[in-house]
Design a protein around this motif. Structure first.
Motif, PDB file in Angstrom:
ATOM      1  N   LYS A 281       4.181   2.903  -9.272  1.00  0.00           N
ATOM      2  CA  LYS A 281       5.620   2.790  -9.528  1.00  0.00           C
ATOM      3  C   LYS A 281       6.307   2.031  -8.402  1.00  0.00           C
ATOM      4  CE  LYS A 281       6.326   6.918 -12.388  1.00  0.00           C
ATOM      5  NZ  LYS A 281       6.949   8.275 -12.448  1.00  0.00           N
ATOM      6  N   ILE A 282       5.953   2.349  -7.159  1.00  0.00           N
ATOM      7  CA  ILE A 282       6.556   1.691  -6.003  1.00  0.00           C
ATOM      8  C   ILE A 282       6.183   0.207  -5.970  1.00  0.00           C
ATOM      9  CG2 ILE A 282       6.560   1.573  -3.473  1.00  0.00           C
ATOM     10  CD1 ILE A 282       6.053   4.648  -3.518  1.00  0.00           C
ATOM     11  N   ALA A 283       4.889  -0.080  -6.118  1.00  0.00           N
ATOM     12  CA  ALA A 283       4.431  -1.471  -6.049  1.00  0.00           C
ATOM     13  C   ALA A 283       5.006  -2.307  -7.191  1.00  0.00           C
ATOM     14  CB  ALA A 283       2.905  -1.512  -6.082  1.00  0.00           C
ATOM     15  N   ASN A 284       5.042  -1.741  -8.379  1.00  0.00           N
ATOM     16  CA  ASN A 284       5.574  -2.481  -9.528  1.00  0.00           C
ATOM     17  C   ASN A 284       7.072  -2.753  -9.373  1.00  0.00           C
ATOM     18  OD1 ASN A 284       3.066  -2.489 -10.720  1.00  0.00           O
ATOM     19  ND2 ASN A 284       3.454  -0.711 -12.009  1.00  0.00           N
ATOM     20  N   LYS A 285       7.797  -1.778  -8.823  1.00  0.00           N
ATOM     21  CA  LYS A 285       9.233  -1.965  -8.591  1.00  0.00           C
ATOM     22  C   LYS A 285       9.469  -3.082  -7.582  1.00  0.00           C
ATOM     23  CE  LYS A 285      13.510  -0.256  -9.162  1.00  0.00           C
ATOM     24  NZ  LYS A 285      14.171  -0.063 -10.469  1.00  0.00           N
ATOM     25  N   ALA A 286       8.679  -3.076  -6.518  1.00  0.00           N
ATOM     26  CA  ALA A 286       8.820  -4.109  -5.481  1.00  0.00           C
ATOM     27  C   ALA A 286       8.504  -5.494  -6.035  1.00  0.00           C
ATOM     28  CB  ALA A 286       7.903  -3.785  -4.305  1.00  0.00           C
ATOM     29  N   LYS A 287       7.484  -5.566  -6.876  1.00  0.00           N
ATOM     30  CA  LYS A 287       7.100  -6.849  -7.475  1.00  0.00           C
ATOM     31  C   LYS A 287       8.181  -7.344  -8.436  1.00  0.00           C
ATOM     32  CE  LYS A 287       3.241  -9.061  -9.883  1.00  0.00           C
ATOM     33  NZ  LYS A 287       1.888  -8.835 -10.464  1.00  0.00           N
ATOM     34  N   GLU A 288       8.693  -6.426  -9.247  1.00  0.00           N
ATOM     35  CA  GLU A 288       9.730  -6.770 -10.225  1.00  0.00           C
ATOM     36  C   GLU A 288      10.992  -7.285  -9.539  1.00  0.00           C
ATOM     37  OE1 GLU A 288      12.835  -4.263 -13.008  1.00  0.00           O
ATOM     38  OE2 GLU A 288      10.864  -3.395 -12.599  1.00  0.00           O
ATOM     39  N   LYS A 289      11.362  -6.640  -8.428  1.00  0.00           N
ATOM     40  CA  LYS A 289      12.592  -7.002  -7.730  1.00  0.00           C
ATOM     41  C   LYS A 289      12.393  -8.109  -6.699  1.00  0.00           C
ATOM     42  CE  LYS A 289      15.299  -3.842  -9.621  1.00  0.00           C
ATOM     43  NZ  LYS A 289      16.499  -4.203 -10.424  1.00  0.00           N
ATOM     44  N   GLY A 290      11.139  -8.445  -6.408  1.00  0.00           N
ATOM     45  CA  GLY A 290      10.880  -9.454  -5.394  1.00  0.00           C
ATOM     46  C   GLY A 290      11.217  -8.970  -3.996  1.00  0.00           C
TER      47      GLY A 290
ATOM     48  N   PHE B 182      14.686   1.071  -0.032  1.00  0.00           N
ATOM     49  CA  PHE B 182      14.941   1.614  -1.366  1.00  0.00           C
ATOM     50  C   PHE B 182      14.340   3.011  -1.503  1.00  0.00           C
ATOM     51  CE2 PHE B 182      13.319   2.387  -5.680  1.00  0.00           C
ATOM     52  CZ  PHE B 182      14.522   2.390  -6.381  1.00  0.00           C
ATOM     53  N   ILE B 183      13.102   3.158  -1.060  1.00  0.00           N
ATOM     54  CA  ILE B 183      12.415   4.453  -1.186  1.00  0.00           C
ATOM     55  C   ILE B 183      13.143   5.544  -0.406  1.00  0.00           C
ATOM     56  CG2 ILE B 183      10.291   5.715  -0.614  1.00  0.00           C
ATOM     57  CD1 ILE B 183      10.042   3.822  -2.995  1.00  0.00           C
ATOM     58  N   SER B 184      13.667   5.180   0.762  1.00  0.00           N
ATOM     59  CA  SER B 184      14.289   6.184   1.636  1.00  0.00           C
ATOM     60  C   SER B 184      15.794   6.321   1.436  1.00  0.00           C
ATOM     61  CB  SER B 184      14.006   5.855   3.102  1.00  0.00           C
ATOM     62  OG  SER B 184      14.555   4.587   3.439  1.00  0.00           O
ATOM     63  N   SER B 185      16.363   5.460   0.594  1.00  0.00           N
ATOM     64  CA  SER B 185      17.816   5.532   0.422  1.00  0.00           C
ATOM     65  C   SER B 185      18.190   6.778  -0.382  1.00  0.00           C
ATOM     66  CB  SER B 185      18.327   4.281  -0.295  1.00  0.00           C
ATOM     67  OG  SER B 185      17.779   4.198  -1.597  1.00  0.00           O
TER      68      SER B 185
ATOM     69  N   ALA C 208      10.122   6.775   7.421  1.00  0.00           N
ATOM     70  CA  ALA C 208       9.955   6.378   6.021  1.00  0.00           C
ATOM     71  C   ALA C 208       8.847   5.348   5.864  1.00  0.00           C
ATOM     72  CB  ALA C 208      11.267   5.823   5.485  1.00  0.00           C
ATOM     73  N   LEU C 209       8.727   4.426   6.812  1.00  0.00           N
ATOM     74  CA  LEU C 209       7.667   3.416   6.771  1.00  0.00           C
ATOM     75  C   LEU C 209       6.302   4.091   6.866  1.00  0.00           C
ATOM     76  CD1 LEU C 209       6.736   0.449   6.819  1.00  0.00           C
ATOM     77  CD2 LEU C 209       7.052   0.502   9.317  1.00  0.00           C
ATOM     78  N   ALA C 210       6.181   5.037   7.785  1.00  0.00           N
ATOM     79  CA  ALA C 210       4.910   5.757   7.924  1.00  0.00           C
ATOM     80  C   ALA C 210       4.626   6.596   6.682  1.00  0.00           C
ATOM     81  CB  ALA C 210       4.956   6.649   9.165  1.00  0.00           C
ATOM     82  N   GLY C 211       5.663   7.274   6.168  1.00  0.00           N
ATOM     83  CA  GLY C 211       5.488   8.132   5.000  1.00  0.00           C
ATOM     84  C   GLY C 211       5.141   7.381   3.736  1.00  0.00           C
ATOM     85  N   LEU C 212       5.494   6.090   3.679  1.00  0.00           N
ATOM     86  CA  LEU C 212       5.166   5.277   2.513  1.00  0.00           C
ATOM     87  C   LEU C 212       3.653   5.215   2.307  1.00  0.00           C
ATOM     88  CD1 LEU C 212       5.987   3.298   0.254  1.00  0.00           C
ATOM     89  CD2 LEU C 212       5.983   1.478   1.981  1.00  0.00           C
ATOM     90  N   GLY C 213       2.906   5.420   3.375  1.00  0.00           N
ATOM     91  CA  GLY C 213       1.448   5.350   3.262  1.00  0.00           C
ATOM     92  C   GLY C 213       0.824   6.482   2.476  1.00  0.00           C
TER      93      GLY C 213
END
Length: 454
Positions: A342-351, A360-363, A302-307
């Motif tokens: 969408k991913i970056a904004n979600k991460a920023k919003e949630k800290g 979160f992405i892989s859950s 999942a970490l690799a696929g996030l790229g």
């Protein structure tokens, strides 16, 4: 597609040994490990879909991979070559291929689809993509991928040129009259002579008009440019929806945009795709879903696929427990920008940290379509009647689940009159309830004749 005869359309998406989020699907002992390159497997899936009266089978494609790509992406057959084989193995099933407008030429693409049209008797569809994988540039002699806006302006012109080429011959262009030694009616052949921002194409195309006039144009894209392109040229729209409300919002947006462009919204078929899990009971279906998701979870994958949406940026270089690296967004400007934002904004919003973002992405996210056959059929009916979709794309994955959907869910929908029991037509347009595009030259001549006679 007339409301009086409105029926749920069904598509089957092939992911062979496993697409994104399915790194271990190939371990299923009922699935051939070489499914992604096995013509026998594809023929079997196409015949099964046709037996269940599906409208189409759909081949995803891409032009760039890394060692971290999903199993199906690493080793798969080229779509148009594959669909030509499936065309002679089926008689009614629509055959849809993904072909990019970024790294092809309109003439070659139009010719390939026109050939598939004649081979299949008018059953082809073109899933128009502009390519989000920035790495593809390196496979086509470019130092850099096209920027976002260029991809979409090029994509629109590309499709319009192809459609012009498909009008090269009118329906009666080839009398093939041996008595008069007349093979071609020259008045029915037309050069395009297109000169645009991205392409210059003379024409005419050297393939005659098909039984359905032109391939059906499919499109998928959730960005503003993607939605606008779909509303402009799309006849069937691939999308994703996490809830009936999200589905309804997208459905209404696309149909409204199309109407504002002077198109009939009924001539656009919205077909989201999402996972389906069928069990003897609702609880058992959810247990099957949990078990499959658990088997497929792999943090490193999942970490690799996030790229991928970030232009294959390598997130493994960062501290997992530091805040999500927002600077990675710079690499997404020529990639899958909408998804990356969408991913970056979600991460920023949630800290979130990078680790929390990956988790979160892989859950697993429970699909709306899990339950007994009756429950799944009822849920699909609710979405259909609630105008969240016109059709539904089933991702073929585990063979037993694919069997249960065809043999247990589809018959319920047929009994309710929502899904056909027999094909209405021999062309993809006919079965989707879409009109045959009138040849522009025939239309102009008839309009001129009408005006003179009036």
């Amino acid at each position: 597609m007339s409301d009086q005869k409105r029926q749920l359309k069904l598509g089957a998406i092939t992911m062979g040994a496993g697409g994104p989020g399915q790194p271990y699907l190939w371990l299923d002992e009922d699935l051939p490990v070489d499914a992604s390159v096995s013509i026998d497997w594809y023929v079997e899936q196409a015949r099964l879909a046709e037996e269940a009266k599906f409208d189409l089978i759909f081949m995803v494609d891409g032009l760039f991979i890394t060692a971290d790509s999903a199993p199906h992406y690493l080793n798969r057959l080229e779509p148009l070559t594959l669909l030509s084989a499936l065309a002679v193995s089926t008689s009614h099933l629509g055959l849809v291929a993904t072909v990019t407008t970024s790294y092809n030429e309109p003439f070659n693409t139009a010719r390939s689809f026109a050939s598939l049209e004649l081979i299949s008797g008018g059953r082809s569809g073109w899933n128009v993509v502009t390519t989000g994988d920035a790495g593809a540039a390196g496979n086509f002699s470019r130092d850099e991928h096209y920027d976002y806006d260029t991809r979409y302006t090029r994509g629109l012109e590309f499709v319009q040129v192809a459609q012009g080429l498909w009008d090269s011959y009118e329906q009666d262009a080839f009398p093939r009259d041996r008595a008069t030694r007349t093979f071609l009616d020259r008045a029915r052949q037309h050069a395009l002579n297109h000169k645009g921002e991205h392409f210059q194409v003379v024409g005419p195309l050297n393939v005659s008009r098909s039984p359905q006039g032109q391939p059906v144009i499919f499109q998928a894209g959730d960005s503003e440019q993607g939605r606008d392109l779909g509303a402009t040229i799309g006849e069937a729209i691939f999308t994703n929806a996490s809830s009936i409300e999200a589905g309804q919002a997208f459905y209404n947006d696309i149909k409204t945009r199309a109407a504002k462009k002077g198109r009939d919204p009924r001539h656009i078929v919205v077909m989201p795709g999402t996972s389906v899990f069928v069990g003897d009971t609702d609880d058992q279906a959810r247990e099957i879903e949990r078990e499959i998701h658990t088997k497929d979870r792999d943090f490193d994958q999942a970490l690799a696929g996030l790229g991928r949406p970030f232009g294959w940026h390598d997130f493994r270089q960062y501290d997992l427990d530091a805040p999500f690296p927002q600077q990675a967004l710079a690499h997404a400007q020529r990639g899958f920008r909408t998804n990356a934002e969408k991913i970056a904004n979600k991460a920023k919003e949630k800290g979130w940290t990078l680790r929390q973002t990956v988790e979160f992405i892989s859950s697993p996210r429970p699909t709306p379509f899990a339950g007994s056959p009756e429950t799944v059929a009822t849920r699909l009916q609710e979405w259909f009647e609630g105008r969240a979709l016109d059709g539904f794309n089933y991702p073929i994955s585990h063979p037993d689940q694919w069997r249960r959907f065809r043999e247990e869910v589809v018959p319920i929908l047929q009994e309710r009159g929502i899904v056909r029991t027999e094909y209405e037509a021999t062309t993809l347009r006919g079965n989707l309830g879409l009109p045959v595009p009138e040849n522009r030259y025939t239309k102009a001549r008839e309009a001129e004749s009408s005006s003179l006679s009036g």
